[in-house]
Scaffold this active site. Sequence first.
Site, PDB file in Angstrom:
ATOM      1  N   GLU A 196       1.293  -1.416  -0.069  1.00  0.00           N
ATOM      2  CA  GLU A 196      -0.479   0.299   0.050  1.00  0.00           C
ATOM      3  C   GLU A 196       1.148   1.211  -0.311  1.00  0.00           C
ATOM      4  O   GLU A 196       1.037   1.837   0.895  1.00  0.00           O
ATOM      5  CB  GLU A 196      -0.918   0.175   1.586  1.00  0.00           C
ATOM      6  CG  GLU A 196      -1.652  -1.206   1.321  1.00  0.00           C
ATOM      7  CD  GLU A 196      -2.857  -1.264   2.901  1.00  0.00           C
ATOM      8  OE1 GLU A 196      -2.239  -0.562   3.356  1.00  0.00           O
ATOM      9  OE2 GLU A 196      -3.176  -2.301   2.933  1.00  0.00           O
ATOM     10  N   PRO A 197       1.716   1.474  -0.998  1.00  0.00           N
ATOM     11  CA  PRO A 197       2.394   2.626  -0.659  1.00  0.00           C
ATOM     12  C   PRO A 197       1.662   4.009  -1.826  1.00  0.00           C
ATOM     13  O   PRO A 197       1.018   4.317  -1.881  1.00  0.00           O
ATOM     14  CB  PRO A 197       3.417   2.370  -2.231  1.00  0.00           C
ATOM     15  CG  PRO A 197       2.962   1.174  -2.528  1.00  0.00           C
ATOM     16  CD  PRO A 197       2.268   0.622  -2.762  1.00  0.00           C
ATOM     17  N   ARG A 214       4.100   7.590   0.282  1.00  0.00           N
ATOM     18  CA  ARG A 214       4.730   8.576  -0.402  1.00  0.00           C
ATOM     19  C   ARG A 214       5.580   8.196  -1.138  1.00  0.00           C
ATOM     20  O   ARG A 214       5.770   8.589  -1.953  1.00  0.00           O
ATOM     21  CB  ARG A 214       5.319   8.762   0.913  1.00  0.00           C
ATOM     22  CG  ARG A 214       5.976  10.378   1.355  1.00  0.00           C
ATOM     23  CD  ARG A 214       7.438   9.872   2.379  1.00  0.00           C
ATOM     24  NE  ARG A 214       6.162   9.544   3.933  1.00  0.00           N
ATOM     25  CZ  ARG A 214       5.996  10.397   4.315  1.00  0.00           C
ATOM     26  NH1 ARG A 214       6.096  11.825   4.212  1.00  0.00           N
ATOM     27  NH2 ARG A 214       5.569   9.978   5.501  1.00  0.00           N
ATOM     28  N   ARG A 246       2.725  20.049   6.123  1.00  0.00           N
ATOM     29  CA  ARG A 246       3.864  19.142   7.078  1.00  0.00           C
ATOM     30  C   ARG A 246       5.116  19.896   7.970  1.00  0.00           C
ATOM     31  O   ARG A 246       5.440  19.477   8.880  1.00  0.00           O
ATOM     32  CB  ARG A 246       4.906  18.450   5.796  1.00  0.00           C
ATOM     33  CG  ARG A 246       3.216  16.888   5.439  1.00  0.00           C
ATOM     34  CD  ARG A 246       3.996  16.513   4.284  1.00  0.00           C
ATOM     35  NE  ARG A 246       4.771  15.377   4.506  1.00  0.00           N
ATOM     36  CZ  ARG A 246       6.263  15.559   5.789  1.00  0.00           C
ATOM     37  NH1 ARG A 246       7.035  16.071   4.857  1.00  0.00           N
ATOM     38  NH2 ARG A 246       7.052  14.078   6.390  1.00  0.00           N
ATOM     39  N   TYR A 285       4.980  18.434  11.573  1.00  0.00           N
ATOM     40  CA  TYR A 285       5.477  17.523  12.100  1.00  0.00           C
ATOM     41  C   TYR A 285       7.552  18.439  12.194  1.00  0.00           C
ATOM     42  O   TYR A 285       8.190  17.309  12.329  1.00  0.00           O
ATOM     43  CB  TYR A 285       5.857  16.165  11.309  1.00  0.00           C
ATOM     44  CG  TYR A 285       4.705  15.658  10.628  1.00  0.00           C
ATOM     45  CD1 TYR A 285       4.293  15.182  11.687  1.00  0.00           C
ATOM     46  CD2 TYR A 285       4.309  15.908   9.269  1.00  0.00           C
ATOM     47  CE1 TYR A 285       2.533  14.126  11.272  1.00  0.00           C
ATOM     48  CE2 TYR A 285       2.595  15.298   8.264  1.00  0.00           C
ATOM     49  CZ  TYR A 285       2.122  14.519   9.987  1.00  0.00           C
ATOM     50  OH  TYR A 285       0.707  13.940   9.179  1.00  0.00           O
ATOM     51  N   CYS A 340      -2.570  32.829  10.119  1.00  0.00           N
ATOM     52  CA  CYS A 340      -2.458  33.542  11.901  1.00  0.00           C
ATOM     53  C   CYS A 340      -2.237  33.068  13.254  1.00  0.00           C
ATOM     54  O   CYS A 340      -2.530  32.827  13.842  1.00  0.00           O
ATOM     55  CB  CYS A 340      -3.580  34.957  12.360  1.00  0.00           C
ATOM     56  SG  CYS A 340      -4.196  36.185  10.760  1.00  0.00           S
TER      57      CYS A 340
HETATM   58  N1  LLP Z   1      -1.469   2.055   4.517  1.00  0.00           N
HETATM   59  C1  LLP Z   1      -1.682   2.378   5.595  1.00  0.00           C
HETATM   60  C2  LLP Z   1      -3.227   1.730   6.448  1.00  0.00           C
HETATM   61  C3  LLP Z   1      -1.670   3.849   6.085  1.00  0.00           C
HETATM   62  O1  LLP Z   1      -2.469   4.074   7.178  1.00  0.00           O
HETATM   63  C4  LLP Z   1      -0.818   4.873   5.500  1.00  0.00           C
HETATM   64  C5  LLP Z   1      -0.769   5.851   5.877  1.00  0.00           C
HETATM   65  C6  LLP Z   1      -0.220   3.858   4.707  1.00  0.00           C
HETATM   66  C7  LLP Z   1      -0.543   2.597   3.990  1.00  0.00           C
HETATM   67  C8  LLP Z   1       0.742   5.211   3.384  1.00  0.00           C
HETATM   68  O2  LLP Z   1       2.030   4.969   3.903  1.00  0.00           O
HETATM   69  P1  LLP Z   1       2.883   5.747   2.703  1.00  0.00           P
HETATM   70  O3  LLP Z   1       4.212   4.823   2.184  1.00  0.00           O
HETATM   71  O4  LLP Z   1       2.518   7.001   2.216  1.00  0.00           O
HETATM   72  O5  LLP Z   1       4.449   5.831   4.516  1.00  0.00           O
HETATM   73  N2  LLP Z   1       0.488  12.900   6.581  1.00  0.00           N
HETATM   74  C9  LLP Z   1       2.356  11.777   7.721  1.00  0.00           C
HETATM   75  C10 LLP Z   1       1.457  10.696   7.138  1.00  0.00           C
HETATM   76  C11 LLP Z   1       0.927   9.697   7.436  1.00  0.00           C
HETATM   77  C12 LLP Z   1       0.581   8.060   7.147  1.00  0.00           C
HETATM   78  C13 LLP Z   1      -0.989   7.847   7.036  1.00  0.00           C
HETATM   79  N3  LLP Z   1      -1.031   6.067   6.369  1.00  0.00           N
HETATM   80  C14 LLP Z   1       3.309  13.195   6.239  1.00  0.00           C
HETATM   81  O6  LLP Z   1       2.896  14.178   5.844  1.00  0.00           O
HETATM   82  O7  LLP Z   1       4.035  12.674   6.922  1.00  0.00           O
END
Ligand code: LLP
Length: 420
Positions: A274-275, A277, A313, A317, A347
């Site tokens: 489930e990629p 990012r 972001r 973070y 603001c």
């Molecule tokens: N699968 C599930 C169940 C997830 O909760 C997520 C991300 C992904 C896949 C995808 O993960 P990735 O491959 O993108 O790492 N807003 C944060 C990141 C939150 C991720 C939430 N879940 C940021 O801006 O860094």
Amino acid sequence: MDPFLFRNNNLYCEDVALADIAAEYGTPCYVYSKSFLLSRCQAYLQALAGYKHLVCYSVKAASNIYLLKIIAEQGLGCDIVSGGELFRAKLAGVPGRKIVYSGVGKSAAEIRSALEYNILFFNVESEDELLLINETAAEMGLIAPVTLRVNPDVDPLTHPYISTGLKENKFGIPIVDAERIYLQAFNDCKNIKFVGVDCHIGSQLIKLSPFKDTAFRVRALIENLLSHGLQLDYVDFGGGLGIDYDGEDVPEVNQLVDIFTEVLEGLDLTIVLEPGRSMVGNSAVMLTKIQYIKNSSEKKFAIVDAGMNDLLRPSLYNAFQKIEKINISQHSASDPFSKYDIVGPICESGDFLAKERAFPELYKDDVLAVMGAGAYGFSMSSNYNSRPRAPELLVDGSSVTVIRERESYEDLVRGEKLGR
Ligand code: LLP
């Protein structure tokens, strides 16, 4: 392959100068590269080519239906976490059999609509949710395909806000309880069918070891379940692979896949990933223009036209995102460097894109590109301070397509009532 490169001191996206985009479409705006997106789809598909697999792009990272359609056309499916994401996936033509549904708080209505669309499976995150899915499926006269999202209690070594696989996190079912729940529900819940095991331990992981530890724990669980007579077809390892924001040495997709396939050796399962990012993060920049320069004795501020509502972001973070001036010939190359806070018009003191960042002299009207803005950029943007959200643009070679228009003031108040 990086689609954002300087040519004659001007930053380009593929064959289009970002300065031309800023002039024509205004700022702030998000600019995506189609060829980069396609190359990331291929990276996942090729890495998994020798195995039964399904790559489910995580819609939350960048949810625009135009992007989803491109991804779906490459044969990928979607990982969704809400009815809204299901709606988007449907509009983009993603078939139900390529959709997996994760998330800790699925509502009864959301479960129902996913069952109606015949999704591949639910990744279930609690015993209560399992019961609700069983009940809903019974009402509909269906059998719901499910996995349990197990929480393996592995430290993903990432920011605490985006770490999900530790036992103190709200996500998933503790792996130590999983076997009991699988076996109990296998006997008791007649309207669910277990089809696999799922996990997702966090985001922006730049080390492979947490993935490996997780895979070993998940394999042990699968072996136990198989020995009890369950028939499992899928193992879903979630997303989480990090990207290079600041020169990090990030593993390649095929290194990640190698870990999973090695650990799964001998098991006949379809691998689901489930990629998010790592698919879209480096596919886009956000362009923003400097409105004012404000120098005090303490600080130099460049006040830009994008705020934390446009890109959250850094504020949320303290995330580092590289920022480039898109035209470096405008001013003398010998301008000295000094440190700036790049701040927005909102603001809040927490409204910044960068702090104490070294730049050559910055001037009013300079356009900056915030790099690595494709994932959790536009999708986390909001209307805070009643600011219309930015447009999204897609570059394909030398052509530019508006894939989401800039919001208008009318969009801001849509659905609101004036009363009498
Ligand atoms: N699968 C599930 C169940 C997830 O909760 C997520 C991300 C992904 C896949 C995808 O993960 P990735 O491959 O993108 O790492 N807003 C944060 C990141 C939150 C991720 C939430 N879940 C940021 O801006 O860094």
